[in-house]
Design a protein around this motif. Structure first.
Motif, PDB file in Angstrom:
ATOM      1  N   GLY A 198     -28.415  79.326 100.659  1.00 14.84           N
ATOM      2  CA  GLY A 198     -26.956  79.741 100.671  1.00 14.84           C
ATOM      3  C   GLY A 198     -26.277  79.969  99.471  1.00 14.84           C
ATOM      4  N   SER A 199     -26.979  79.451  98.281  1.00 11.79           N
ATOM      5  CA  SER A 199     -26.454  79.287  96.931  1.00 11.79           C
ATOM      6  C   SER A 199     -26.529  80.554  96.069  1.00 11.79           C
ATOM      7  N   VAL A 200     -27.576  81.420  96.081  1.00  7.42           N
ATOM      8  CA  VAL A 200     -27.767  82.458  95.262  1.00  7.42           C
ATOM      9  C   VAL A 200     -26.666  83.700  95.177  1.00  7.42           C
ATOM     10  N   VAL A 201     -25.997  83.987  94.256  1.00  6.19           N
ATOM     11  CA  VAL A 201     -25.129  84.804  94.000  1.00  6.19           C
ATOM     12  C   VAL A 201     -25.380  85.745  92.888  1.00  6.19           C
ATOM     13  N   ILE A 215     -26.776  85.715  87.553  1.00  7.16           N
ATOM     14  CA  ILE A 215     -27.284  85.093  88.706  1.00  7.16           C
ATOM     15  C   ILE A 215     -26.746  83.681  88.705  1.00  7.16           C
ATOM     16  N   LEU A 216     -26.064  83.266  89.841  1.00  6.08           N
ATOM     17  CA  LEU A 216     -25.843  81.748  90.246  1.00  6.08           C
ATOM     18  C   LEU A 216     -26.378  81.229  91.105  1.00  6.08           C
ATOM     19  N   PHE A 217     -26.811  80.014  91.150  1.00  3.91           N
ATOM     20  CA  PHE A 217     -27.609  79.324  92.150  1.00  3.91           C
ATOM     21  C   PHE A 217     -27.432  77.959  91.937  1.00  3.91           C
ATOM     22  N   THR A 218     -27.688  76.900  93.076  1.00  6.71           N
ATOM     23  CA  THR A 218     -27.665  75.658  92.917  1.00  6.71           C
ATOM     24  C   THR A 218     -29.064  75.166  93.064  1.00  6.71           C
ATOM     25  N   ILE A 219     -29.068  74.163  92.152  1.00  6.02           N
ATOM     26  CA  ILE A 219     -30.706  73.282  92.320  1.00  6.02           C
ATOM     27  C   ILE A 219     -30.233  71.977  92.662  1.00  6.02           C
ATOM     28  N   THR A 220     -31.108  71.610  93.952  1.00  9.44           N
ATOM     29  CA  THR A 220     -30.805  70.376  94.508  1.00  9.44           C
ATOM     30  C   THR A 220     -32.015  69.428  94.762  1.00  9.44           C
ATOM     31  N   ILE A 227     -27.028  70.791  91.230  1.00  8.20           N
ATOM     32  CA  ILE A 227     -26.184  71.243  90.089  1.00  8.20           C
ATOM     33  C   ILE A 227     -26.340  72.522  89.828  1.00  8.20           C
ATOM     34  N   PRO A 228     -25.083  73.317  89.694  1.00 11.38           N
ATOM     35  CA  PRO A 228     -24.889  74.687  89.668  1.00 11.38           C
ATOM     36  C   PRO A 228     -25.670  75.170  88.037  1.00 11.38           C
ATOM     37  N   VAL A 229     -26.326  76.545  88.441  1.00 11.48           N
ATOM     38  CA  VAL A 229     -26.899  76.931  87.411  1.00 11.48           C
ATOM     39  C   VAL A 229     -26.503  78.441  87.147  1.00 11.48           C
ATOM     40  N   GLU A 230     -26.450  78.731  85.982  1.00 14.73           N
ATOM     41  CA  GLU A 230     -25.959  80.282  85.704  1.00 14.73           C
ATOM     42  C   GLU A 230     -27.217  80.735  84.958  1.00 14.73           C
ATOM     43  N   TYR A 231     -27.711  81.971  84.997  1.00 13.80           N
ATOM     44  CA  TYR A 231     -28.849  82.594  84.442  1.00 13.80           C
ATOM     45  C   TYR A 231     -28.571  83.936  84.261  1.00 13.80           C
ATOM     46  N   HIS A 232     -28.986  84.767  82.874  1.00 11.80           N
ATOM     47  CA  HIS A 232     -28.740  85.876  82.851  1.00 11.80           C
ATOM     48  C   HIS A 232     -30.084  86.460  82.593  1.00 11.80           C
ATOM     49  N   GLY A 233     -30.194  87.578  83.397  1.00 12.91           N
ATOM     50  CA  GLY A 233     -31.669  87.858  83.036  1.00 12.91           C
ATOM     51  C   GLY A 233     -32.634  88.409  84.493  1.00 12.91           C
ATOM     52  N   ASP A 238     -20.263  71.289  80.951  1.00  9.86           N
ATOM     53  CA  ASP A 238     -19.107  71.471  81.710  1.00  9.86           C
ATOM     54  C   ASP A 238     -19.628  71.511  82.977  1.00  9.86           C
ATOM     55  N   GLY A 239     -20.450  70.777  83.473  1.00 10.93           N
ATOM     56  CA  GLY A 239     -21.177  70.567  84.973  1.00 10.93           C
ATOM     57  C   GLY A 239     -21.761  71.581  85.337  1.00 10.93           C
ATOM     58  N   MET A 240     -22.306  72.600  84.475  1.00  8.89           N
ATOM     59  CA  MET A 240     -23.312  73.681  84.867  1.00  8.89           C
ATOM     60  C   MET A 240     -24.403  73.710  83.931  1.00  8.89           C
ATOM     61  N   LEU A 241     -25.391  74.183  84.338  1.00 13.41           N
ATOM     62  CA  LEU A 241     -26.901  74.360  83.595  1.00 13.41           C
ATOM     63  C   LEU A 241     -26.629  75.966  83.350  1.00 13.41           C
ATOM     64  N   ALA A 242     -26.534  76.209  81.892  1.00 14.23           N
ATOM     65  CA  ALA A 242     -26.446  77.687  81.182  1.00 14.23           C
ATOM     66  C   ALA A 242     -28.208  77.596  81.132  1.00 14.23           C
ATOM     67  N   ALA A 243     -28.792  78.413  81.916  1.00 15.70           N
ATOM     68  CA  ALA A 243     -30.222  78.589  81.856  1.00 15.70           C
ATOM     69  C   ALA A 243     -30.526  79.739  80.742  1.00 15.70           C
ATOM     70  N   CYS A 244     -31.760  79.272  80.235  1.00 15.48           N
ATOM     71  CA  CYS A 244     -32.409  80.288  79.458  1.00 15.48           C
ATOM     72  C   CYS A 244     -33.597  80.882  80.132  1.00 15.48           C
ATOM     73  N   GLU A 245     -34.336  79.879  80.874  1.00 19.12           N
ATOM     74  CA  GLU A 245     -35.617  80.313  81.528  1.00 19.12           C
ATOM     75  C   GLU A 245     -35.578  79.819  82.972  1.00 19.12           C
ATOM     76  N   VAL A 246     -36.268  80.407  83.939  1.00 21.79           N
ATOM     77  CA  VAL A 246     -36.386  80.093  85.366  1.00 21.79           C
ATOM     78  C   VAL A 246     -37.895  79.884  85.655  1.00 21.79           C
ATOM     79  N   LEU A 247     -38.304  79.159  86.063  1.00 23.29           N
ATOM     80  CA  LEU A 247     -39.695  78.931  86.511  1.00 23.29           C
ATOM     81  C   LEU A 247     -39.650  78.724  87.981  1.00 23.29           C
ATOM     82  N   ALA A 248     -40.608  79.366  88.758  1.00 24.56           N
ATOM     83  CA  ALA A 248     -40.549  79.186  90.289  1.00 24.56           C
ATOM     84  C   ALA A 248     -42.119  79.096  90.644  1.00 24.56           C
TER      85      ALA A 248
END
Length: 139
Positions: A52-55, A61-66, A72-78, A98-108
């Motif tokens: 329920g965290s992916v927006v 893209i905003l999502f949360t890693i738990t 931790i909230p994550v913000e990713y562009h791309g 500031d309490g958020m991860l500004a991600a430059c890469e996301v691995l799944a």
């Protein structure tokens, strides 16, 4: 002899400096809350994508890693990997500010039973891992 010792010492210094500059630390959300983090240091945070965290907003893209203890909230562009989805293992690389991860890469994950080894070990360490999960990469 002195010149050889100096050369070896200088070589070790240069190698350690280069290695330190290229080192990327891995944390779970719980470990991140326990440490003081330098916002200029590149890091990886791994865990599960919280349900329920992916927006999605345009190219952001905003999502949360738990790790099922902390999040931790994550913000990713791309573009996200095709296999990115809620409830699955993920590792995001970026800068924690500031309490958020500004991600430059996301691995799944890349198949039905795979979870990044770092995430699996962190979940086992937290006591949240059930034996039999993770299939081929279970240690």
């Amino acid at each position: 002899m002195l010149l050889a010792l100096f050369s070896i010492s200088l070589s070790f210094f240069i190698i350690s400096k280069v290695f330190k500059d290229n080192l990327v630390f891995f944390f779970t959300p719980s470990e991140l809350y326990e440490r003081k983090i330098n916002p200029e240091k590149l890091m990886r945070i791994g865990g599960l994508v919280e349900n329920g965290s992916v927006v999605r907003e345009n190219n952001k893209i905003l999502f949360t890693i738990t790790d099922l203890k902390k999040s931790i909230p994550v913000e990713y562009h791309g573009m996200l990997p095709d296999l990115f989805r809620e409830g699955q293992g993920v590792v995001a690389e970026g800068y924690y500010r500031d309490g958020m991860l500004a991600a430059c890469e996301v691995l799944a994950k890349h198949d039905e039973k795979y979870m990044p080894p770092e995430v699996m070990k962190a979940l086992k360490k937290s006591g949240r891992w059930k034996e039999g999960e993770g299939g081929k990469n279970a240690p």
